[in-house]
Write an enzyme that holds these catalytic residues in place. Sequence first.
Site, PDB file in Angstrom:
ATOM      1  N   ASP A  65      17.921  32.801  -2.675  1.00 30.41           N
ATOM      2  CA  ASP A  65      19.332  33.076  -2.394  1.00 30.41           C
ATOM      3  C   ASP A  65      19.451  34.533  -2.001  1.00 30.41           C
ATOM      4  O   ASP A  65      18.812  35.392  -2.594  1.00 30.41           O
ATOM      5  CB  ASP A  65      20.157  32.845  -3.663  1.00 30.41           C
ATOM      6  CG  ASP A  65      20.592  31.407  -3.771  1.00 30.41           C
ATOM      7  OD1 ASP A  65      20.865  30.802  -2.721  1.00 30.41           O
ATOM      8  OD2 ASP A  65      20.643  30.887  -4.893  1.00 30.41           O
ATOM      9  N   ALA A  77      46.979  42.874  -1.396  1.00 30.11           N
ATOM     10  CA  ALA A  77      46.733  41.961  -0.275  1.00 30.11           C
ATOM     11  C   ALA A  77      47.638  42.275   0.903  1.00 30.11           C
ATOM     12  O   ALA A  77      47.278  42.042   2.057  1.00 30.11           O
ATOM     13  CB  ALA A  77      46.955  40.516  -0.725  1.00 30.11           C
ATOM     14  N   ASP A  79      23.147  23.243  -7.224  1.00 31.39           N
ATOM     15  CA  ASP A  79      21.740  23.540  -6.943  1.00 31.39           C
ATOM     16  C   ASP A  79      20.807  22.474  -7.510  1.00 31.39           C
ATOM     17  O   ASP A  79      19.639  22.411  -7.144  1.00 31.39           O
ATOM     18  CB  ASP A  79      21.338  24.883  -7.586  1.00 31.39           C
ATOM     19  CG  ASP A  79      21.825  26.071  -6.781  1.00 31.39           C
ATOM     20  OD1 ASP A  79      22.049  25.892  -5.570  1.00 31.39           O
ATOM     21  OD2 ASP A  79      21.970  27.160  -7.355  1.00 31.39           O
ATOM     22  N   ASP A  92      38.871  55.006  -7.704  1.00 34.56           N
ATOM     23  CA  ASP A  92      38.546  53.615  -7.353  1.00 34.56           C
ATOM     24  C   ASP A  92      37.304  53.171  -8.124  1.00 34.56           C
ATOM     25  O   ASP A  92      36.196  53.619  -7.845  1.00 34.56           O
ATOM     26  CB  ASP A  92      38.298  53.552  -5.825  1.00 34.56           C
ATOM     27  CG  ASP A  92      38.057  52.138  -5.362  1.00 34.56           C
ATOM     28  OD1 ASP A  92      38.025  51.220  -6.209  1.00 34.56           O
ATOM     29  OD2 ASP A  92      37.898  51.957  -4.141  1.00 34.56           O
ATOM     30  N   THR A 120      48.981  45.490   1.746  1.00 38.22           N
ATOM     31  CA  THR A 120      48.647  46.750   2.438  1.00 38.22           C
ATOM     32  C   THR A 120      47.206  46.767   2.935  1.00 38.22           C
ATOM     33  O   THR A 120      46.882  47.413   3.919  1.00 38.22           O
ATOM     34  CB  THR A 120      48.846  47.950   1.509  1.00 38.22           C
ATOM     35  OG1 THR A 120      48.012  47.753   0.352  1.00 38.22           O
ATOM     36  CG2 THR A 120      50.299  48.064   1.063  1.00 38.22           C
ATOM     37  N   ARG A 121      46.326  46.074   2.240  1.00 38.50           N
ATOM     38  CA  ARG A 121      44.883  46.037   2.530  1.00 38.50           C
ATOM     39  C   ARG A 121      44.288  47.455   2.648  1.00 38.50           C
ATOM     40  O   ARG A 121      43.457  47.722   3.502  1.00 38.50           O
ATOM     41  CB  ARG A 121      44.598  45.217   3.786  1.00 38.50           C
ATOM     42  CG  ARG A 121      44.805  43.712   3.516  1.00 38.50           C
ATOM     43  CD  ARG A 121      44.373  42.881   4.658  1.00 38.50           C
ATOM     44  NE  ARG A 121      45.227  43.141   5.815  1.00 38.50           N
ATOM     45  CZ  ARG A 121      44.772  43.256   7.046  1.00 38.50           C
ATOM     46  NH1 ARG A 121      43.498  43.150   7.285  1.00 38.50           N
ATOM     47  NH2 ARG A 121      45.599  43.483   8.050  1.00 38.50           N
ATOM     48  N   ASP A 141      21.190  28.154 -10.137  1.00 39.33           N
ATOM     49  CA  ASP A 141      21.897  28.115 -11.404  1.00 39.33           C
ATOM     50  C   ASP A 141      23.066  27.131 -11.423  1.00 39.33           C
ATOM     51  O   ASP A 141      23.406  26.600 -12.450  1.00 39.33           O
ATOM     52  CB  ASP A 141      22.369  29.520 -11.808  1.00 39.33           C
ATOM     53  CG  ASP A 141      23.113  30.224 -10.683  1.00 39.33           C
ATOM     54  OD1 ASP A 141      23.429  29.559  -9.678  1.00 39.33           O
ATOM     55  OD2 ASP A 141      23.376  31.426 -10.810  1.00 39.33           O
ATOM     56  N   GLU A 146      32.575  49.210  -4.548  1.00 35.64           N
ATOM     57  CA  GLU A 146      32.680  49.842  -3.234  1.00 35.64           C
ATOM     58  C   GLU A 146      33.068  51.305  -3.379  1.00 35.64           C
ATOM     59  O   GLU A 146      32.484  52.193  -2.766  1.00 35.64           O
ATOM     60  CB  GLU A 146      33.725  49.129  -2.379  1.00 35.64           C
ATOM     61  CG  GLU A 146      33.257  47.770  -1.907  1.00 35.64           C
ATOM     62  CD  GLU A 146      34.409  46.887  -1.467  1.00 35.64           C
ATOM     63  OE1 GLU A 146      35.457  47.410  -1.073  1.00 35.64           O
ATOM     64  OE2 GLU A 146      34.239  45.653  -1.527  1.00 35.64           O
TER      65      GLU A 146
END
Lengths: 574, 691
Positions: B319, B391, B531, B356, B393-394, B527, B360
Amino acid sequence: MTTIEWGQLALYTAVLLLAAKPLGSYMATVYEGRRTWLHPIVRPLEAVTYRLSGVHEESEQDWRRYLFAVLAFNLLGFLMLYLILRTQGSLPLNPQHFPAVKPSLAFNTAVSFVTNTNWQSYGGETTLSYFSQMVGLTFQNFVSAAVGMAILVAVIRGLARHSAHTLGNFWVDLTRSVLYILLPLSLLVAIFLVSQGVIQNFAAYKQVATLEGPTQVLGMGPAAAQLAIKQLGTNGGGFFNANSAHPFENPTAWSNLVEMLAILLIPVASVYMYGRMVGSTKHGWVLVGAMTALMLLGAVIVGYAEQTGNPNLEAVGVTQVAGNGQLGGNMEGKEQRFGIGNSTIWAVTTTDASNGSVNSMHDSYTALGGLMPLANIATSEVIFGGVGSGMYGAVLYILLTVFIAGLMVGRTPEYLGKKVEAREMKSAMVALLIFPLLILGWSAIGVAQSFGTDALNNAGPHGLSEILYAFSSGAANNGSAFAGLGANTTFYNLGIGINILVGRFIFIVAVMVIAGTMVEKRRVPASLGTFPVDGVTFGGLFAGVILIVGLLTFFPAFALGPIVEHLMRSGTLF
Amino acid sequence: MAVAQAPAPVPLRVEKRQTASVWTAQIVRQAVVDSFRKLAPWKLYKNVIIFIVEVGALLTTLICIRDVIDGKSFELARFELQISVWLWFTVLFANFAEAIAEGRGKAQADTLRRTRTQSTARRVRDDGIEDVPASLLRRGDVVVVASGELIPGDGDVIEGVAYVNEAAITGESAPVVKEPGTDIRSSVTGGTTVVSDSLRIRITANPGETFLDRMIALVEGAERQKTPNEVALNILLSGLTFIFLMVTVTLQPFARYSGSEISVVILVALLVTLIPTTIGGLLSAIGIAGMDRLVQRNVLAMSGRAVEAAGDVDTLLLDKTGTITFGNRLASEFVPVDGVQAERLVSAAVRCSLGDETPEGRSVIDLARAQGYAHLVGTLPADAELVPFSAETRLSGVRSNGTLVAKGAVDAISAAAGSDPSRDLVAHSQRIAGEGGTPLAVLDGHQVLGLIYLKDTVKPGIRQRFEELRRMGIRTVMVTGDNRLTAATIARDAGVDDFVAESKPEDKIRVIREEQAQGRLVAMTGDGTNDAPALAQADVGVAMNSGTQAAKEAGNMVDLDSDPTKLIEIVAIGKQLLMTRGALTTFSIANDVAKYFAILPAAFAVTYPALDALNVMHLHSPESAILSAVIFNALIIVALVPLALRGVAYRAIGAASLLRRNALIYGVGGIIAPFVGIKAIDLLLTAVNLA
């Protein structure tokens, strides 16, 4: 070894190896059913054969049906030959009016020729009519060799094909072996032999006056035709009792060279063909290399031993040193026109292959010189070996090598992309276990009982060598005799006869079972992690397994025979 | 049903599972006792080779006793006694090898068993809750487990959210969340402990069939059956044994013919030294130790067959997410646009990421530090106001002094800037998207400074591991739901051989079938319940312990650490197991050459003194020669026990080099070693006057 002997060995080996590729490729083409340059002549004959015998060329057999066809064909062949020998008195081409062959001898001879062994308990020129020789023996010389080749091809298909069931058609493989390979080659060799003075006639025996005065009877007959296939088909059964030492069988140095080449020509090419047909020419060459090394090792040891000579002769004032126009060495039992080199190379090659023809007396060799032919036979004839049978026997050793060493690369053993599992191991081990049992078992009985030892001409270690040699020769379908043993007794005829039959068919059954299971397996594509069978390492391991597993079994027996005789030779005679 | 908030993690004492050492006094003591127990013929007969040695030992012992009673010479009795003793030792050493391997497994099983001690379960009934012994629970029962209690059996969570400590099974001390309704986090294992809150669990396994029970049975070796390769190897070894039996039995008539009999004691000595006792004695220890090495790495193989298959694997199906990449899109490059200075872009990117806490956001700070902008990483100004991602203003960022510093989707940032995106910005963002990355535009006030290049990052070191796999001859195939472009980029970065993009769950099984159709053996990890079919289809299916019960049932191995990259180690362990078997078989057979040279001249010393020329080792006397060979043969078994347990070192150098190397060490070495060993023992025996 003298310079000339080195030269003879080098020439011999070079010609064999040079012939391997062209002949091997040709044979592969034949068995793959593709067009060869002999097609215009042979194809019509082949087509007629199938039409007359009702063989459907395209229909294939699985391993059971293929094996059944082999066994049925051999049984019929045996009955036919037995019948001819028993009735030769009333059959044509019998100028000497030989009577029917006795039942026990007819049985022994029929078994021996059907299995490509050609152990001879008879003298050709004093027992058999020309009809028996030609129709009875020569026919089996061809087809017993062709059977071996057919089985090899079936085994090759078992390894080369995958996720399949059938191994080809026995009748087609048999026919092609004879028509495309054995007949044309025999024709060439026979014509050459005639040019050297080998006889080919149907005349009655000639009475001639010798130079010393008395008269002598000279055997005649269609010798050349039979001798070609005798050598090419690794049969080895001589037309005359003296086999290839007889001047009418092997008159000149040239005939000797060609006959020697004919012994190993097809076996060497078969190994090349094997590699090519299973999809790895390089693998084929590695096998050729390993077998050549073992052959040369034997040839050099015998050559050295025979050239060095016998210290006992030294002691009584016979000079055995080469020089002054003398070849030197141990010339007892060897032909003057061949000398040491051409005799020892023959002795080694005829026992590497399951040929068994002789041009000198192995019994008269020095202990060490006699050990090598015995050892060659005891490897169960896989140093090139018999036509077809050598290579299919070698497959068992390859599987053993792959199994023992293959794990060392960290994968479960596989050969040519196919897993080697319990069933294949079982078949291989049964064959490799029964083979020494046949030799050691019968020999042990032979040395323990008076009916065994009474037949001996020599006592002590040399006597043991003679007994071991006789049973080995039978079990490995070699057919050569060490001599010195009066083997025409009930015990030896029975023991050797059983060895011949069991030795031949246990291997055939084992390899056919293996071919049958391998053909159904899936093939894993090769990767960097796959056990490599096309490198020097594999060649070394393969040779090592033949020596250690194949030969160490016999080491204790050999130690009490030829080895101790060699070590104590000075001053001791047997 | 109300889904509770995830409870706060409870700090716990680190309780790493102990890996049993081989040579602890207790294990060795037990193994010694077991070696004698295993002498019982009805236990030993299964191992043909060692059984034959025992019969030989018994025979020589009886002969020795007879000769002592008959008043034969002291030297003869001493010789026979020593041979007998060493033959018994040979059997004991072989037993010991097996016992010590088993002992290690047992020690591990005991550790596990302690967690299974009789616990009481609280079973839910229509009329309330009753206390029952855990051993009486049946599939379908529902139990309640509160904080601090052991979970009485395998099951699925049907109500409640709790932290569970699975250290008993995985050795991992950090508790994991269990909650109902999710594929992966719903299954619990008996023997683990609830450390916060409480759960309602539906039991899915009857007593004796739980995961823990199976695990104990496996590590203990109780269920051990011979693997296909062991069966085939046994055929070979038994065949060789019978060949050598034949050799020794027929030697007596040959000897009698040659003038004198060999004593039965010498024949037995010859037989025992010729048959492959080394591999015969170590074979089962190698197998047990192989399983054990997996257990030490927290992998449970459901059968020895699976371990062997691991050695044969040709293709690894991996994977992408979690195995090859971290699965998060991380900052990998700052791309200034319209001639903006790089430093200005980085500074803005850092400022808008300081508050933040998403992966990311953190990765932007990390990248800035890594690129030498550490001085720009400060703290948020006091008046800073965090603008969280939404969602609508992104974008997300910080408002300070009325200025918005933000990062977000290119069109959202452009809209916030109030201008059309510049051509440079569009060009760069298209390039990034084209390479499978995500462009994140950075806004400072009203100016778009540039882009942050986010991409799915390949785990460090994974490329090297794939190169190693390639040298082992193993193909790697990456499976991902990403589009082709993204997949191709990751595949190139990671160095996998092939990839399947935009894959749906059923694609895995299709790929496995395709590979298998070409004859390849396939390994994979998984898992989820979806699968399971692929895990079952794969030749080696490693289920993650964190996975569902269905996945665990379908696979033939379970990784307790739930680490998908462990597949690579599993393959290496499988290879190592097979290599050890092959190396010791080769060694064992190669040993025979020297033994002939030691024993044959000695056996025929009287009949044929000339055979002494074969005594190339110049052994002192016939007695010392035979004795030395027998002693060497016994001691080599013990000497090789550590190698059998540890395994032959596997190197990813390709089969050809590996073969050359091992053929040299174990083949050629196997021929030479006994010459040296037997000579040394002979010198020692002579020095202490024992022969």
